[in-house]
Design a protein around this motif. Structure first.
Motif, PDB file in Angstrom:
ATOM      1  N   PHE A 162       0.839  -1.194   0.000  1.00  0.00           N
ATOM      2  CA  PHE A 162       0.000   0.000   0.000  1.00  0.00           C
ATOM      3  C   PHE A 162       0.871   1.240   0.000  1.00  0.00           C
ATOM      4  O   PHE A 162       1.765   1.397   0.834  1.00  0.00           O
ATOM      5  CB  PHE A 162      -0.926   0.031   1.215  1.00  0.00           C
ATOM      6  N   ALA A 163       0.585   2.118  -0.969  1.00  0.00           N
ATOM      7  CA  ALA A 163       1.293   3.397  -1.073  1.00  0.00           C
ATOM      8  C   ALA A 163       0.341   4.499  -0.659  1.00  0.00           C
ATOM      9  O   ALA A 163      -0.659   4.740  -1.338  1.00  0.00           O
ATOM     10  CB  ALA A 163       1.790   3.614  -2.494  1.00  0.00           C
ATOM     11  N   GLY A 164       0.622   5.174   0.436  1.00  0.00           N
ATOM     12  CA  GLY A 164      -0.244   6.249   0.911  1.00  0.00           C
ATOM     13  C   GLY A 164      -0.218   6.325   2.423  1.00  0.00           C
ATOM     14  O   GLY A 164       0.049   5.343   3.121  1.00  0.00           O
ATOM     15  N   TRP A 165      -0.501   7.520   2.940  1.00  0.00           N
ATOM     16  CA  TRP A 165      -0.495   7.776   4.385  1.00  0.00           C
ATOM     17  C   TRP A 165      -1.647   7.035   5.040  1.00  0.00           C
ATOM     18  O   TRP A 165      -2.791   7.112   4.599  1.00  0.00           O
ATOM     19  CB  TRP A 165      -0.648   9.273   4.629  1.00  0.00           C
ATOM     20  N   VAL A 166      -1.363   6.307   6.121  1.00  0.00           N
ATOM     21  CA  VAL A 166      -2.379   5.554   6.861  1.00  0.00           C
ATOM     22  C   VAL A 166      -2.552   6.201   8.231  1.00  0.00           C
ATOM     23  O   VAL A 166      -1.589   6.321   8.989  1.00  0.00           O
ATOM     24  CB  VAL A 166      -1.966   4.079   7.020  1.00  0.00           C
ATOM     25  N   HIS A 167      -3.802   6.612   8.548  1.00  0.00           N
ATOM     26  CA  HIS A 167      -4.080   7.212   9.857  1.00  0.00           C
ATOM     27  C   HIS A 167      -5.354   6.628  10.433  1.00  0.00           C
ATOM     28  O   HIS A 167      -6.340   6.418   9.729  1.00  0.00           O
ATOM     29  CB  HIS A 167      -4.246   8.731   9.755  1.00  0.00           C
TER      30      HIS A 167
END
Length: 623
Positions: free
Chosen positions: A179-184
């Motif tokens: 997964f490419a992307g910011w995880v919050h």
């Protein structure tokens, strides 16, 4: 005999010495008195000075406390994602016993969109509104102090995150996943997999657990990229290390790209007024909605509001049901004088379908409003300035009563190309919203990229047609069934898993999720059912084994699904040749990533919600 005696006086020098001694004594007494009085005066002065310093310090602390109170009020105002003039005007002055308080809070300059350069969310962009808070405190003796607190109200678009969860987030894929992307997440973060790689930051204001939530199963295949882009194995969590040790270990392993409360991560406020549940974002319009609720509801933001009377599904004949939908069972409202399709165009765009196919996870057959996106695009593009939609909301009424409308949902078909914008210079885009479950058949938004979002109770992706096992022979214009159309539904009434085909979707998702109800380590939890995790937030129904589902967008879940509450891994399906053992799907190969277009404000999908936080940037006392 009488004798005369003469008394002699002391010598003159002796008399002088005695007089001098007395003067010295008197002088010493005077000097001593002066010293004593001076000491007493000094003590009094010191006492008075100390008392003045004490009162001045109390006034300073009161002013600082008042400024903190104002900041708390601003933080609460960010619950709707923004700070506006109404929020500033509604601030109340602090009340501190023994002091007369005054406050002045004002924005400085206009909001500016820029990249966040410091703090846990550095690297994201936000709409920044600088604010100065000035608070004065005066006591009954006239002691006064003033404090100026400078803060920054940051508004961050939700779809700027690759993943955003309001509740606990579980990422536990069986099949390999990158997964490419910011995880919050605003809850806890659970990570465990034999093969999962995260190429960007992971943040939570709570704890990180290197394990499952439903059972103990710590798999040593979770990798997080460091600053150099190298995947490094996760080997610690919030249970194994104290907060200071967690922070240090994260810096060593991942250059600080895994962040928790140990690094001071704060929850991000959802775009909602106080005490309003998150699911309100996708609920229909209501006459009782306050102005603040109207500001955040997608139904009120929509420029095309469609109300479908679910009684249409009571009609037995399929062709009659379709013929009467637009004229007798649908109401369309558009803002700004925009056009609605006439009866003929409406019948091509919107088609009802009862008990359409077998839904393995829910173990039922949904009643669908099919929206043929190709027909919508053709109609809209013919006069785009007067027709082009930005937010379409679908509401259903008259639900319940019989099994013909027991599970009503929306399905988007032929959506590979979306309508053009009303203004050529505009990026355009389309957000499809309903409070009900949604299905997407085939590729979506892949031919000409537009900012797109799909919002609802749950989202299920059906793979690209054609699929010989799903076609009807002979084809029918009434049902639009043919070998080319695929997913013709008439053959979807058995329990067989269909073989999926590679499918590509480019759209942000804001949908509900199925949670694991509790952490197995907590007393009384036992062995909870697994909710499905992030890997099953986009749901599947087919045999995807070895088949790639390519997804580019932003995965957001703010609430639990209220209508699509079938359990993940439902195994109640009867056995059939296509579904040995009763399983309803096989997991795809997940090629998922964040859509980097969403890093630019002008490329966000229409109606994108925001989250906000208030950060202190400076403090200074005024003397």
């Amino acid at each position: 005999m009488t004798s005369n005696q003469t008394t002699q006086s002391p010598p003159a020098g002796l008399r002088l010495r005695k007089g001098f001694a007395l003067e010295v004594v008197l002088l010493m007494l005077v000097m001593f008195s002066i010293i004593v009085l001076a000491g007493l005066s000094a003590v009094t002065t010191i006492a008075r000075t100390s008392n003045a310093d004490y009162r001045g310090a109390r006034a300073s602390y009161a002013a600082e406390g008042g400024a903190d109170d104002i900041m708390s009020q601003l933080d609460a105002a960010m619950q709707d994602g923004i700070i506006n003039g109404e929020d500033i005007a509604s601030i109340t002055k602090p009340e501190i016993t023994g002091f007369r308080m005054t406050q002045s809070t004002s924005t400085t300059g206009v909001p500016v969109s820029r990249t966040i350069t410091a703090g846990p969310f550095a690297g994201l962009y936000s709409l920044n509104q600088p604010i100065d808070i000035t608070v004065s405190a005066r006591d009954t003796s006239g002691n006064k102090a003033t404090a100026v607190l400078s803060v920054n109200a940051q508004t961050i678009p939700l779809f700027q995150f690759g993943v955003f969860y309001e509740d606990d987030l579980e990422i536990l894929p069986g099949a390999p996943m990158t997964f490419a992307g910011w995880v919050h997440t605003n809850g806890n973060l659970y990570l465990s997999s034999a093969s999962a790689t995260f190429q960007s930051n992971l943040t939570t204001p709570d704890s990180v657990f290197w394990n499952r939530k439903d059972a103990s199963n710590r798999l040593a295949g979770v990798r997080i990229n460091n600053a150099a882009g190298t995947g490094v194995l996760l080997d610690f969590d919030s249970r194994s290390l104290s907060e200071p040790a967690f922070k240090t270990r994260s810096e060593v392993r991942f250059n600080g790209r895994l962040m928790s409360k140990a690094q001071g991560v704060r929850p991000l406020k959802l775009p909602l007024p106080a005490n309003v549940p998150a699911v309100t974002l996708v609920q229909p319009r209501s006459v009782g909605d306050s102005p603040m609720v109207q500001d955040v509801k997608m139904a009120w933001k929509s420029d095309w509001y469609i109300t479908v009377n679910a009684a249409v599904f009571d009609i037995v004949d399929t062709n009659t049901m379709k013929a009467q939908l637009c004229t007798n069972f649908m109401v369309q409202e558009r803002t700004g004088g925009l056009q609605v399709p006439d009866a003929a165009a409406c019948a091509k765009i919107f088609k009802p379908r009862r008990n359409a196919f077998y839904e393995g996870r829910e173990d039922l057959r949904p009643d669908l409003l099919d929206i043929h996106m190709d027909s919508l695009r053709i109609w809209s593009d013919a006069s785009k300035a007067a027709r082009s939609p930005r937010i379409i909301y679908v509401n259903f009424t008259n639900l319940g009563g019989n099994t013909n409308k027991d599970y009503v949902a929306v399905r988007l078909r032929q959506g590979a190309q979306l309508p053009k914008p009303g203004i050529s210079a505009d990026t355009g885009g389309l957000s499809m919203v309903t409070e009900r479950p949604m299905y997407v058949l085939g590729d979506y938004n892949t031919i000409v990229w537009r900012p797109a979002a799909i919002m609802g109770d749950a989202i299920t992706f059906l793979s690209n047609p054609p699929n010989a096992a799903m076609a009807q022979t002979p084809g029918s214009l009434a049902t639009r069934c043919s070998a080319q159309a695929g997913w013709c539904d008439t053959l979807q009434t058995n329990y067989a898993k269909r073989t999926a085909r590679p499918t590509n979707v480019r759209a942000a998702l804001l949908v509900g999720h199925s949670p694991t109800p509790c952490d197995y380590v907590r007393a009384g939890c036992g062995a909870p059912p697994y909710g499905g995790g992030l890997e099953n937030l986009p749901r599947f129904l087919e045999g995807w084994g070895g088949v790639t589902f390519t997804y580019t967008g932003s995965l957001v879940s703010l609430y639990q699904s209220r209508f699509a509450f079938g359990l993940w891994g439902n195994s109640t399906n009867p056995n059939s040749p296509g579904a040995p053992g009763g399983g309803y799907y096989d997991a795809p190969t997940r090629a998922w990533s964040f859509d980097v277009n969403f890093r630019f404000p002008e490329r966000l999908p229409p109606g994108t919600p925001s989250v906000g936080t208030v950060l202190q940037t400076a403090f200074r006392p005024l003397y």
